[in-house]
Design a protein around this motif. Structure first.
Motif, PDB file in Angstrom:
ATOM      1  N   CYS A 111       0.734  -1.329   0.047  1.00 38.73           N
ATOM      2  CA  CYS A 111      -0.050   0.116  -0.047  1.00 38.73           C
ATOM      3  C   CYS A 111       1.028   1.263   0.082  1.00 38.73           C
ATOM      4  CB  CYS A 111      -0.880   0.055   1.170  1.00 38.73           C
ATOM      5  SG  CYS A 111      -2.302  -1.222   1.106  1.00 38.73           S
ATOM      6  N   ALA A 112       1.771   1.190   0.826  1.00 38.64           N
ATOM      7  CA  ALA A 112       2.654   2.245   0.984  1.00 38.64           C
ATOM      8  C   ALA A 112       3.292   2.710  -0.250  1.00 38.64           C
ATOM      9  CB  ALA A 112       3.698   2.285   2.021  1.00 38.64           C
ATOM     10  N   LEU A 113       3.945   1.472  -0.969  1.00 41.73           N
ATOM     11  CA  LEU A 113       4.630   1.713  -2.481  1.00 41.73           C
ATOM     12  C   LEU A 113       3.713   2.247  -3.474  1.00 41.73           C
ATOM     13  CD1 LEU A 113       6.801  -1.526  -3.019  1.00 41.73           C
ATOM     14  CD2 LEU A 113       7.624   0.817  -2.683  1.00 41.73           C
ATOM     15  N   SER A 114       2.469   2.022  -3.387  1.00 40.02           N
ATOM     16  CA  SER A 114       1.383   2.588  -4.282  1.00 40.02           C
ATOM     17  C   SER A 114       0.867   3.914  -3.993  1.00 40.02           C
ATOM     18  CB  SER A 114       0.273   1.280  -4.487  1.00 40.02           C
ATOM     19  OG  SER A 114      -0.500   1.657  -3.316  1.00 40.02           O
ATOM     20  N   GLY A 115       1.153   4.362  -2.928  1.00 41.32           N
ATOM     21  CA  GLY A 115       0.934   5.681  -2.740  1.00 41.32           C
ATOM     22  C   GLY A 115      -0.426   5.796  -1.794  1.00 41.32           C
ATOM     23  N   ASP A 116      -0.799   4.490  -1.310  1.00 45.14           N
ATOM     24  CA  ASP A 116      -1.991   4.552  -0.489  1.00 45.14           C
ATOM     25  C   ASP A 116      -1.610   4.558   1.094  1.00 45.14           C
ATOM     26  OD1 ASP A 116      -4.292   4.089   0.949  1.00 45.14           O
ATOM     27  OD2 ASP A 116      -4.794   1.971   0.099  1.00 45.14           O
ATOM     28  N   GLN A 117      -1.495   6.064   1.428  1.00 40.16           N
ATOM     29  CA  GLN A 117      -0.946   5.844   2.806  1.00 40.16           C
ATOM     30  C   GLN A 117      -1.970   5.784   3.748  1.00 40.16           C
ATOM     31  OE1 GLN A 117       0.336  10.171   3.487  1.00 40.16           O
ATOM     32  NE2 GLN A 117       1.072   9.735   5.507  1.00 40.16           N
ATOM     33  N   LYS A 118      -3.233   5.978   3.661  1.00 45.04           N
ATOM     34  CA  LYS A 118      -4.229   5.508   4.563  1.00 45.04           C
ATOM     35  C   LYS A 118      -4.276   3.965   4.725  1.00 45.04           C
ATOM     36  CE  LYS A 118      -9.026   5.859   5.048  1.00 45.04           C
ATOM     37  NZ  LYS A 118     -10.650   6.344   4.644  1.00 45.04           N
ATOM     38  N   GLY A 119      -4.257   3.380   3.594  1.00 45.73           N
ATOM     39  CA  GLY A 119      -4.098   1.827   3.704  1.00 45.73           C
ATOM     40  C   GLY A 119      -3.003   1.434   4.684  1.00 45.73           C
ATOM     41  N   ALA A 120      -1.669   1.938   4.249  1.00 47.67           N
ATOM     42  CA  ALA A 120      -0.649   1.347   4.928  1.00 47.67           C
ATOM     43  C   ALA A 120      -0.842   1.782   6.354  1.00 47.67           C
ATOM     44  CB  ALA A 120       0.416   2.180   4.198  1.00 47.67           C
ATOM     45  N   MET A 121      -1.315   2.999   6.820  1.00 50.62           N
ATOM     46  CA  MET A 121      -1.267   3.678   8.329  1.00 50.62           C
ATOM     47  C   MET A 121      -2.443   2.292   9.011  1.00 50.62           C
ATOM     48  SD  MET A 121       0.751   5.737   8.651  1.00 50.62           S
ATOM     49  CE  MET A 121       0.317   5.978  10.261  1.00 50.62           C
ATOM     50  N   GLN A 122      -3.526   2.123   8.263  1.00 51.66           N
ATOM     51  CA  GLN A 122      -4.489   1.139   8.697  1.00 51.66           C
ATOM     52  C   GLN A 122      -3.774  -0.129   9.208  1.00 51.66           C
ATOM     53  OE1 GLN A 122      -7.502   1.219   5.714  1.00 51.66           O
ATOM     54  NE2 GLN A 122      -8.864   2.853   6.791  1.00 51.66           N
ATOM     55  N   ARG A 123      -2.918  -0.709   8.330  1.00 53.64           N
ATOM     56  CA  ARG A 123      -2.492  -2.240   8.549  1.00 53.64           C
ATOM     57  C   ARG A 123      -1.547  -1.816   9.513  1.00 53.64           C
ATOM     58  NH1 ARG A 123      -4.760  -1.750   3.865  1.00 53.64           N
ATOM     59  NH2 ARG A 123      -5.385  -3.635   2.653  1.00 53.64           N
ATOM     60  N   MET A 124      -0.649  -0.955   9.758  1.00 51.95           N
ATOM     61  CA  MET A 124       0.487  -0.716  10.544  1.00 51.95           C
ATOM     62  C   MET A 124      -0.212  -0.683  12.131  1.00 51.95           C
ATOM     63  SD  MET A 124       3.482   2.220  10.997  1.00 51.95           S
ATOM     64  CE  MET A 124       2.508   3.348  11.442  1.00 51.95           C
ATOM     65  N   GLU A 125      -1.371   0.119  12.339  1.00 48.50           N
ATOM     66  CA  GLU A 125      -2.222   0.100  13.468  1.00 48.50           C
ATOM     67  C   GLU A 125      -2.713  -1.023  13.764  1.00 48.50           C
ATOM     68  OE1 GLU A 125      -5.200   3.236  12.506  1.00 48.50           O
ATOM     69  OE2 GLU A 125      -3.732   4.896  12.391  1.00 48.50           O
ATOM     70  N   SER A 126      -3.044  -2.003  12.800  1.00 47.31           N
ATOM     71  CA  SER A 126      -3.643  -3.334  13.247  1.00 47.31           C
ATOM     72  C   SER A 126      -2.401  -4.268  13.642  1.00 47.31           C
ATOM     73  CB  SER A 126      -4.228  -4.126  11.808  1.00 47.31           C
ATOM     74  OG  SER A 126      -5.440  -3.294  11.354  1.00 47.31           O
ATOM     75  N   LEU A 127      -1.298  -3.913  13.023  1.00 47.85           N
ATOM     76  CA  LEU A 127      -0.084  -4.747  13.594  1.00 47.85           C
ATOM     77  C   LEU A 127       0.178  -4.268  14.857  1.00 47.85           C
ATOM     78  CD1 LEU A 127       2.270  -4.727  10.505  1.00 47.85           C
ATOM     79  CD2 LEU A 127       1.153  -6.921  11.428  1.00 47.85           C
ATOM     80  N   GLU A 128       0.119  -3.168  15.364  1.00 47.08           N
ATOM     81  CA  GLU A 128       0.591  -2.666  16.646  1.00 47.08           C
ATOM     82  C   GLU A 128      -0.423  -3.096  17.475  1.00 47.08           C
ATOM     83  OE1 GLU A 128       0.504   1.666  15.960  1.00 47.08           O
ATOM     84  OE2 GLU A 128       2.739   1.581  15.770  1.00 47.08           O
ATOM     85  N   ASP A 129      -1.847  -3.064  17.257  1.00 50.11           N
ATOM     86  CA  ASP A 129      -2.774  -3.818  18.173  1.00 50.11           C
ATOM     87  C   ASP A 129      -2.533  -5.312  18.372  1.00 50.11           C
ATOM     88  OD1 ASP A 129      -3.929  -1.364  18.168  1.00 50.11           O
ATOM     89  OD2 ASP A 129      -5.458  -1.796  16.524  1.00 50.11           O
TER      90      ASP A 129
END
Length: 219
Positions: free
Chosen positions: A201-219
């Motif tokens: 997601c980050a590579l494709s420019g989808d910052q929102k999608g990347a952050m959502q997945r990072m937050e899920s990993l942190e949870d």
């Protein structure tokens, strides 16, 4: 397997199977810190009981490779008789070692030889995709990973490899769809797939999608 090691403390197979259970959890599903040290100790216990047990040598080599990044020690363990075959058949990690030591073609040849004995092994077909991936033959890798996915839809490995291969080709949305499809098919998300989809997601420019997945990993 834990109960088996209690009931049959001198069983090398019990300790080896306990090792593999923790190894799978540490690679694909939960924190490596919680499982890899236990996996290593169980493998060492199995080898104390049976110094020639191929499964234990193969698993110990994978711990050296994936957890300690000790390529020399991993190579030493995987060179034991039967250990390489065991590691490739069960854990599909040999291509990583061969790539690091500069012998990707040797890995592919060995996988193809083993596939002649066990052509329905999802792990071996995935390993063939892995060898192609590290040679940057991404279309070949995609074909192997798709075949592996058909053989075992419940294994996260072909989804991971397929997603990575599509990402290398710049097919970002297709890669994210593949990585996310595991949870739709199996009902849960292995962290390794969640991390990979966030990276894509980050590579494709989808910052929102990347952050959502990072937050899920942190949870």
């Amino acid at each position: 397997f834990q109960k088996a090691t209690t009931l049959y403390a001198t069983s090398d197979r019990a300790w080896s199977d306990l090792n593999r259970a923790h190894l799978f959890l540490g690679i694909y599903y939960e924190s490596p810190l919680d499982h890899m040290p236990i996996a290593r100790n169980a493998a060492l216990r199995a080898l104390q009981l049976n110094p020639s047990l191929p499964e234990a040598h193969g698993s110990l080599g994978v711990v050296d490779l994936l957890y300690d990044w000790d390529y020399a020690s991993a190579a030493s363990e995987l060179e034991k008789e039967g250990a390489m075959r065991s590691a490739m058949s069960m854990l599909a990690c040999t291509a990583h070692l061969r790539e690091q030591s500069g012998h990707p073609r040797r890995a592919e040849e060995e996988v193809r030889r083993l596939l002649s004995y066990d052509p329905q092994s999802e792990m071996l077909v995935s390993e063939l995709g892995c060898a192609a991936y590290y040679e940057r033959h991404y279309e070949d890798a995609i074909r192997s990973y798709r075949s592996a996915m058909e053989l075992d839809p419940g294994s996260p490995l072909p989804y991971l490899g397929l997603g990575r291969s599509l990402t290398e080709l710049g097919r970002y949305q297709e890669a994210v769809d593949v990585l996310d499809s595991f949870s739709k098919r199996n009902g849960f998300v292995p962290p390794i797939l969640l991390a990979e989809s966030g990276y894509t997601c980050a590579l494709s420019g989808d910052q929102k999608g990347a952050m959502q997945r990072m937050e899920s990993l942190e949870d």
